[in-house]
Write a protein that holds these residues in place. Structure first.
Motif, PDB file in Angstrom:
ATOM      1  N   TYR A 190       0.839  -1.193   0.000  1.00 11.28           N
ATOM      2  CA  TYR A 190       0.000   0.000   0.000  1.00 11.28           C
ATOM      3  C   TYR A 190       0.878   1.249   0.000  1.00 11.28           C
ATOM      4  O   TYR A 190       1.935   1.270   0.634  1.00 11.28           O
ATOM      5  CB  TYR A 190      -0.912   0.027   1.231  1.00 11.28           C
ATOM      6  N   PRO A 191       0.439   2.300  -0.670  1.00 10.97           N
ATOM      7  CA  PRO A 191       1.201   3.557  -0.636  1.00 10.97           C
ATOM      8  C   PRO A 191       1.062   4.226   0.719  1.00 10.97           C
ATOM      9  O   PRO A 191       0.099   3.987   1.463  1.00 10.97           O
ATOM     10  CB  PRO A 191       0.525   4.398  -1.736  1.00 10.97           C
ATOM     11  N   ASP A 192       2.040   5.056   1.052  1.00 15.12           N
ATOM     12  CA  ASP A 192       1.936   5.854   2.275  1.00 15.12           C
ATOM     13  C   ASP A 192       0.695   6.742   2.182  1.00 15.12           C
ATOM     14  O   ASP A 192       0.420   7.332   1.125  1.00 15.12           O
ATOM     15  CB  ASP A 192       3.179   6.726   2.458  1.00 15.12           C
ATOM     16  N   ALA A 193      -0.039   6.827   3.273  1.00 17.70           N
ATOM     17  CA  ALA A 193      -1.268   7.620   3.233  1.00 17.70           C
ATOM     18  C   ALA A 193      -1.722   7.957   4.638  1.00 17.70           C
ATOM     19  O   ALA A 193      -1.395   7.263   5.610  1.00 17.70           O
ATOM     20  CB  ALA A 193      -2.378   6.867   2.501  1.00 17.70           C
ATOM     21  N   THR A 194      -2.495   9.036   4.742  1.00 23.42           N
ATOM     22  CA  THR A 194      -3.203   9.397   5.960  1.00 23.42           C
ATOM     23  C   THR A 194      -4.676   9.521   5.599  1.00 23.42           C
ATOM     24  O   THR A 194      -5.021  10.205   4.633  1.00 23.42           O
ATOM     25  CB  THR A 194      -2.688  10.730   6.533  1.00 23.42           C
ATOM     26  N   PHE A 195      -5.558   8.866   6.366  1.00 19.86           N
ATOM     27  CA  PHE A 195      -6.957   8.801   5.958  1.00 19.86           C
ATOM     28  C   PHE A 195      -7.845   8.598   7.175  1.00 19.86           C
ATOM     29  O   PHE A 195      -7.387   8.283   8.274  1.00 19.86           O
ATOM     30  CB  PHE A 195      -7.175   7.656   4.957  1.00 19.86           C
ATOM     31  N   ASP A 196      -9.150   8.788   6.958  1.00 16.57           N
ATOM     32  CA  ASP A 196     -10.171   8.558   7.978  1.00 16.57           C
ATOM     33  C   ASP A 196     -10.959   7.305   7.591  1.00 16.57           C
ATOM     34  O   ASP A 196     -11.106   6.990   6.414  1.00 16.57           O
ATOM     35  CB  ASP A 196     -11.141   9.740   8.056  1.00 16.57           C
ATOM     36  N   TYR A 197     -11.470   6.576   8.588  1.00 15.91           N
ATOM     37  CA  TYR A 197     -12.310   5.432   8.277  1.00 15.91           C
ATOM     38  C   TYR A 197     -13.244   5.121   9.442  1.00 15.91           C
ATOM     39  O   TYR A 197     -13.068   5.620  10.555  1.00 15.91           O
ATOM     40  CB  TYR A 197     -11.475   4.199   7.923  1.00 15.91           C
ATOM     41  N   CYS A 198     -14.246   4.309   9.151  1.00 13.75           N
ATOM     42  CA  CYS A 198     -15.179   3.852  10.163  1.00 13.75           C
ATOM     43  C   CYS A 198     -14.764   2.465  10.612  1.00 13.75           C
ATOM     44  O   CYS A 198     -14.739   1.527   9.811  1.00 13.75           O
ATOM     45  CB  CYS A 198     -16.602   3.821   9.592  1.00 13.75           C
ATOM     46  N   ASN A 199     -14.404   2.318  11.882  1.00 11.08           N
ATOM     47  CA  ASN A 199     -13.966   1.040  12.432  1.00 11.08           C
ATOM     48  C   ASN A 199     -15.187   0.296  12.981  1.00 11.08           C
ATOM     49  O   ASN A 199     -15.786   0.707  13.960  1.00 11.08           O
ATOM     50  CB  ASN A 199     -12.944   1.263  13.544  1.00 11.08           C
ATOM     51  N   VAL A 200     -15.542  -0.790  12.287  1.00 11.67           N
ATOM     52  CA  VAL A 200     -16.740  -1.550  12.647  1.00 11.67           C
ATOM     53  C   VAL A 200     -16.335  -2.904  13.193  1.00 11.67           C
ATOM     54  O   VAL A 200     -15.544  -3.617  12.585  1.00 11.67           O
ATOM     55  CB  VAL A 200     -17.648  -1.748  11.411  1.00 11.67           C
ATOM     56  N   LEU A 201     -16.834  -3.260  14.329  1.00  7.38           N
ATOM     57  CA  LEU A 201     -16.599  -4.581  14.908  1.00  7.38           C
ATOM     58  C   LEU A 201     -17.926  -5.351  14.826  1.00  7.38           C
ATOM     59  O   LEU A 201     -18.847  -5.063  15.553  1.00  7.38           O
ATOM     60  CB  LEU A 201     -16.151  -4.470  16.378  1.00  7.38           C
ATOM     61  N   LEU A 202     -17.932  -6.170  13.850  1.00  9.89           N
ATOM     62  CA  LEU A 202     -17.412  -7.334  13.175  1.00  9.89           C
ATOM     63  C   LEU A 202     -15.979  -7.118  12.725  1.00  9.89           C
ATOM     64  O   LEU A 202     -15.427  -7.783  12.705  1.00  9.89           O
ATOM     65  CB  LEU A 202     -18.040  -7.727  11.887  1.00  9.89           C
ATOM     66  N   ASN A 203     -15.196  -6.728  12.077  1.00 12.15           N
ATOM     67  CA  ASN A 203     -14.514  -5.483  11.916  1.00 12.15           C
ATOM     68  C   ASN A 203     -14.211  -5.291  10.443  1.00 12.15           C
ATOM     69  O   ASN A 203     -13.364  -5.932   9.919  1.00 12.15           O
ATOM     70  CB  ASN A 203     -13.266  -5.505  12.777  1.00 12.15           C
ATOM     71  N   PHE A 204     -14.995  -4.450   9.823  1.00 15.18           N
ATOM     72  CA  PHE A 204     -14.742  -4.054   8.447  1.00 15.18           C
ATOM     73  C   PHE A 204     -14.443  -2.563   8.435  1.00 15.18           C
ATOM     74  O   PHE A 204     -14.946  -1.820   9.260  1.00 15.18           O
ATOM     75  CB  PHE A 204     -15.963  -4.340   7.562  1.00 15.18           C
ATOM     76  N   TRP A 205     -13.626  -2.172   7.463  1.00 20.68           N
ATOM     77  CA  TRP A 205     -13.320  -0.747   7.325  1.00 20.68           C
ATOM     78  C   TRP A 205     -14.270  -0.124   6.329  1.00 20.68           C
ATOM     79  O   TRP A 205     -14.434  -0.624   5.227  1.00 20.68           O
ATOM     80  CB  TRP A 205     -11.898  -0.567   6.798  1.00 20.68           C
TER      81      TRP A 205
END
Length: 282
Positions: free
Chosen positions: A66-81
């Protein structure tokens, strides 16, 4: 319940406006409402098992895939991004593991590490066939099937909207990748499958041979000598795939046509300051 942790990551790339913001989308209430409840694998996941929280300014650096990156995401547990809604581009990506691990925690943030030899054999010495089937193909199939349905619900995709699904993995992930495209080909739009660790009897011998040979001969080649061997091999085999690009695309033809005997006695030079790139970075 079975906890699926970061097997799936949804790639971020363009704009889709079904939800107004990551904060609005990434809540326990929204996640519980969008878990698929029928038709997939009843009893595996229930809404009470699901939590969600937004994560901001996550950083990935120095990863091989993966390339270097800074990002936001939703952390879901089951756990999918789930990416922020404005970054979602109708893409699903499944990742595999390494070694004996069905996933690998350093592939992306939030990952987990479960090894096959942690659960096989059973305590009484018998085969844990359920774990064997799960690690072989079933767990990834369940994860991706649930995850893709969950993704469609989370981003309010209607039946006419395409959700593109891709697989990427190497080694153990390569084995998983082949199991998925062979058993469930209609689930994927593309797959990058590297170094599938197959034919274990031969593979483990290959792993040991260089060290045994060096010990037997009492000689360890310097880095620059190995670089020379690599350079000569690329020069001989690069064009066999029809394109001179510095990459050996047809290793099968290389094995058939590369005569290494003339390379014996080739000169090489070792600089006193030369060290392998991975050591120079440490």
């Amino acid at each position: 319940m079975a906890k699926f942790a970061s097997f799936g990551m949804l790639a971020a790339a363009a704009t889709l406006a079904q939800a107004t913001s990551l904060a609005n989308m990434c809540t326990d209430t929204k996640a519980k409402a969008t878990v698929p409840s029928t038709g997939l694998f009843p009893g595996i996941v229930t809404s009470v098992d699901v939590t969600a929280n937004p994560v901001y300014n996550e950083t990935v650096a120095d990863e091989a895939y993966y390339p270097d990156a800074t990002f936001d995401y939703c952390n879901v547990l089951l756990n999918f991004w789930l990416p922020a809604p404005e970054k979602f581009n109708n893409r699903w990506v499944s990742t595999g593991g390494f070694g004996f691990a069905i996933n690998y925690e350093t592939s992306m943030p939030g990952g987990f590490h479960v090894n096959f030899d942690d659960v096989f054999p059973l305590a009484n010495g018998t085969s844990n066939l359920n774990a064997l089937y799960m690690f072989g193909y079933q767990a990834h199939h369940e994860m991706s099937s649930i995850g893709k349905a969950f993704t469609r619900n989370s981003f309010d995709l209607d039946d006419s909207t395409k959700l593109y699904a891709y697989y990427q993995g190497c080694s153990e992930g390569g084995r998983e990748g082949f199991s998925q495209v062979q058993r469930f080909p209609d689930e994927w739009d593309g797959a990058v499958i590297g170094a599938p660790a197959l034919r274990y009897g031969q593979q483990q011998v290959y792993h040991l041979f260089p060290q045994v040979a060096e010990k037997t001969l009492n000689y360890t080649p310097p880095y620059c000598e190995l670089e020379k061997i690599v350079s000569l091999t690329i020069s001989a085999c690069d064009v066999l795939d029809g394109k001179a690009d510095g990459v050996i695309g047809r290793s099968d033809l290389c094995k058939l046509h590369f005569d290494f005997n003339p390379t014996v006695g080739e000169e090489y030079h070792c600089s006193s300051s030369e060290v392998p790139p991975n050591r120079a970075a440490q």
